[in-house]
Design a protein around this motif. Sequence first.
Motif, PDB file in Angstrom:
ATOM      1  N   ALA A 140      18.357  83.505  12.779  1.00 27.64           N
ATOM      2  CA  ALA A 140      19.796  83.289  12.938  1.00 27.64           C
ATOM      3  C   ALA A 140      20.093  81.817  12.679  1.00 27.64           C
ATOM      4  N   LEU A 141      19.119  80.965  12.980  1.00 25.48           N
ATOM      5  CA  LEU A 141      19.217  79.538  12.749  1.00 25.48           C
ATOM      6  C   LEU A 141      17.831  79.060  12.324  1.00 25.48           C
ATOM      7  N   ARG A 142      17.753  78.402  11.180  1.00 28.13           N
ATOM      8  CA  ARG A 142      16.456  77.892  10.725  1.00 28.13           C
ATOM      9  C   ARG A 142      16.026  76.744  11.626  1.00 28.13           C
TER      10      ARG A 142
ATOM     11  N   ILE B 193      16.347  71.214  14.224  1.00 30.18           N
ATOM     12  CA  ILE B 193      15.750  69.891  14.414  1.00 30.18           C
ATOM     13  C   ILE B 193      16.638  68.810  13.804  1.00 30.18           C
ATOM     14  N   GLN B 194      17.243  69.100  12.669  1.00 27.63           N
ATOM     15  CA  GLN B 194      18.158  68.144  12.044  1.00 27.63           C
ATOM     16  C   GLN B 194      19.358  67.877  12.957  1.00 27.63           C
ATOM     17  N   LEU B 195      19.880  68.913  13.605  1.00 26.35           N
ATOM     18  CA  LEU B 195      20.991  68.747  14.544  1.00 26.35           C
ATOM     19  C   LEU B 195      20.565  67.884  15.733  1.00 26.35           C
ATOM     20  N   LEU B 196      19.394  68.158  16.289  1.00 28.28           N
ATOM     21  CA  LEU B 196      18.897  67.371  17.417  1.00 28.28           C
ATOM     22  C   LEU B 196      18.687  65.914  17.012  1.00 28.28           C
ATOM     23  N   ASN B 197      18.232  65.715  15.780  1.00 29.03           N
ATOM     24  CA  ASN B 197      18.020  64.363  15.263  1.00 29.03           C
ATOM     25  C   ASN B 197      19.345  63.626  15.094  1.00 29.03           C
TER      26      ASN B 197
ATOM     27  N   GLY C 191      16.191  61.997  19.292  1.00 34.27           N
ATOM     28  CA  GLY C 191      16.311  62.629  17.990  1.00 34.27           C
ATOM     29  C   GLY C 191      15.057  62.594  17.140  1.00 34.27           C
ATOM     30  N   GLU C 192      14.048  61.848  17.556  1.00 37.88           N
ATOM     31  CA  GLU C 192      12.818  61.733  16.774  1.00 37.88           C
ATOM     32  C   GLU C 192      11.702  62.561  17.410  1.00 37.88           C
ATOM     33  N   ILE C 193      10.989  63.336  16.591  1.00 36.66           N
ATOM     34  CA  ILE C 193       9.872  64.126  17.105  1.00 36.66           C
ATOM     35  C   ILE C 193       8.731  63.169  17.425  1.00 36.66           C
ATOM     36  N   ASP C 194       8.319  63.157  18.683  1.00 37.36           N
ATOM     37  CA  ASP C 194       7.248  62.280  19.148  1.00 37.36           C
ATOM     38  C   ASP C 194       5.896  62.987  19.114  1.00 37.36           C
ATOM     39  N   ASN C 195       5.895  64.280  19.383  1.00 44.79           N
ATOM     40  CA  ASN C 195       4.664  65.058  19.381  1.00 44.79           C
ATOM     41  C   ASN C 195       5.016  66.522  19.145  1.00 44.79           C
ATOM     42  N   ALA C 196       4.089  67.257  18.570  1.00 38.61           N
ATOM     43  CA  ALA C 196       4.245  68.699  18.395  1.00 38.61           C
ATOM     44  C   ALA C 196       2.873  69.344  18.509  1.00 38.61           C
TER      45      ALA C 196
ATOM     46  N   THR D 291      11.664  61.780  11.709  1.00 40.70           N
ATOM     47  CA  THR D 291      11.953  63.212  11.695  1.00 40.70           C
ATOM     48  C   THR D 291      12.513  63.693  10.363  1.00 40.70           C
ATOM     49  N   VAL D 292      13.404  62.940   9.751  1.00 40.48           N
ATOM     50  CA  VAL D 292      13.977  63.374   8.472  1.00 40.48           C
ATOM     51  C   VAL D 292      12.881  63.482   7.414  1.00 40.48           C
ATOM     52  N   THR D 293      11.968  62.515   7.384  1.00 44.60           N
ATOM     53  CA  THR D 293      10.852  62.575   6.435  1.00 44.60           C
ATOM     54  C   THR D 293       9.958  63.774   6.717  1.00 44.60           C
ATOM     55  N   LEU D 294       9.700  64.059   7.999  1.00 49.36           N
ATOM     56  CA  LEU D 294       8.906  65.242   8.369  1.00 49.36           C
ATOM     57  C   LEU D 294       9.563  66.525   7.872  1.00 49.36           C
ATOM     58  N   LEU D 295      10.867  66.623   8.068  1.00 50.16           N
ATOM     59  CA  LEU D 295      11.592  67.824   7.630  1.00 50.16           C
ATOM     60  C   LEU D 295      11.540  67.984   6.116  1.00 50.16           C
ATOM     61  N   LEU D 296      11.758  66.890   5.394  1.00 50.31           N
ATOM     62  CA  LEU D 296      11.717  66.956   3.926  1.00 50.31           C
ATOM     63  C   LEU D 296      10.335  67.355   3.431  1.00 50.31           C
ATOM     64  N   GLU D 297       9.292  66.755   3.995  1.00 53.71           N
ATOM     65  CA  GLU D 297       7.930  67.081   3.587  1.00 53.71           C
ATOM     66  C   GLU D 297       7.577  68.518   3.974  1.00 53.71           C
ATOM     67  N   GLY D 298       7.988  68.937   5.153  1.00 54.19           N
ATOM     68  CA  GLY D 298       7.725  70.314   5.583  1.00 54.19           C
ATOM     69  C   GLY D 298       8.384  71.326   4.664  1.00 54.19           C
ATOM     70  N   CYS D 299       9.632  71.092   4.299  1.00 54.64           N
ATOM     71  CA  CYS D 299      10.343  72.004   3.387  1.00 54.64           C
ATOM     72  C   CYS D 299       9.703  71.987   1.999  1.00 54.64           C
ATOM     73  N   ARG D 300       9.253  70.814   1.554  1.00 54.93           N
ATOM     74  CA  ARG D 300       8.569  70.728   0.260  1.00 54.93           C
ATOM     75  C   ARG D 300       7.279  71.549   0.278  1.00 54.93           C
ATOM     76  N   LEU D 301       6.513  71.422   1.334  1.00 58.64           N
ATOM     77  CA  LEU D 301       5.263  72.180   1.449  1.00 58.64           C
ATOM     78  C   LEU D 301       5.507  73.687   1.485  1.00 58.64           C
ATOM     79  N   ILE D 302       6.547  74.093   2.187  1.00 60.84           N
ATOM     80  CA  ILE D 302       6.896  75.517   2.261  1.00 60.84           C
ATOM     81  C   ILE D 302       7.297  76.028   0.883  1.00 60.84           C
ATOM     82  N   ASP D 303       8.154  75.281   0.187  1.00 60.08           N
ATOM     83  CA  ASP D 303       8.577  75.683  -1.162  1.00 60.08           C
ATOM     84  C   ASP D 303       7.392  75.738  -2.122  1.00 60.08           C
ATOM     85  N   GLU D 304       6.516  74.757  -2.027  1.00 58.57           N
ATOM     86  CA  GLU D 304       5.335  74.715  -2.892  1.00 58.57           C
ATOM     87  C   GLU D 304       4.429  75.921  -2.628  1.00 58.57           C
ATOM     88  N   ASN D 305       4.256  76.254  -1.368  1.00 58.78           N
ATOM     89  CA  ASN D 305       3.421  77.402  -1.003  1.00 58.78           C
ATOM     90  C   ASN D 305       4.035  78.709  -1.499  1.00 58.78           C
TER      91      ASN D 305
END
Length: 136
Positions: A32-34, A39-43, A68-73, A112-126
């Motif tokens: 319902a929400l990606r 995470i972008q909203l929280l950031n 707004g910044e992811i410190d750990n996951a 966080t923005v860089t993490l999101l961009l890289e994560g989306c790139r990896l998903i698209d690449e996969n």
Amino acid sequence: VMAGAESQGSSVPVGASPTQQQKSHFSGRIGALRLADLIQLLNSTAQSGTLTIRDPEQRQGTASIIEGEIDNAEYLGTNGDRAVYALLALKEGEFEFAQGTPSKTGTIVTNTVTLLLEGCRLIDENRSKTQSIRVP
């Protein structure tokens, strides 16, 4: 997406500020929400708290967010950037965000923005690697 507030306890003094009286949280379904959008909203609103994610098999992942910044996951035995990327790949599941200030661990130093961009790139690449090309 559902929003609400949980009382921190019955010993809150009358006239205390709203942050002293309530601990805000919201929850919803991935799909319902990606997760990247959440995470972008929280950031962008500089929120602090813990984002808990449950995948369809009820395995739990968490992301500690400070201003707004992811410190750990953590997810599936991994932590840091790799855990974020694995969580972003989830298409289904549930999430809950509980406002507060998690302990700072500094496991993730990438913004966080860089993490999101890289994560989306990896998903698209996969995805492009797994899609077969059909020749007519």
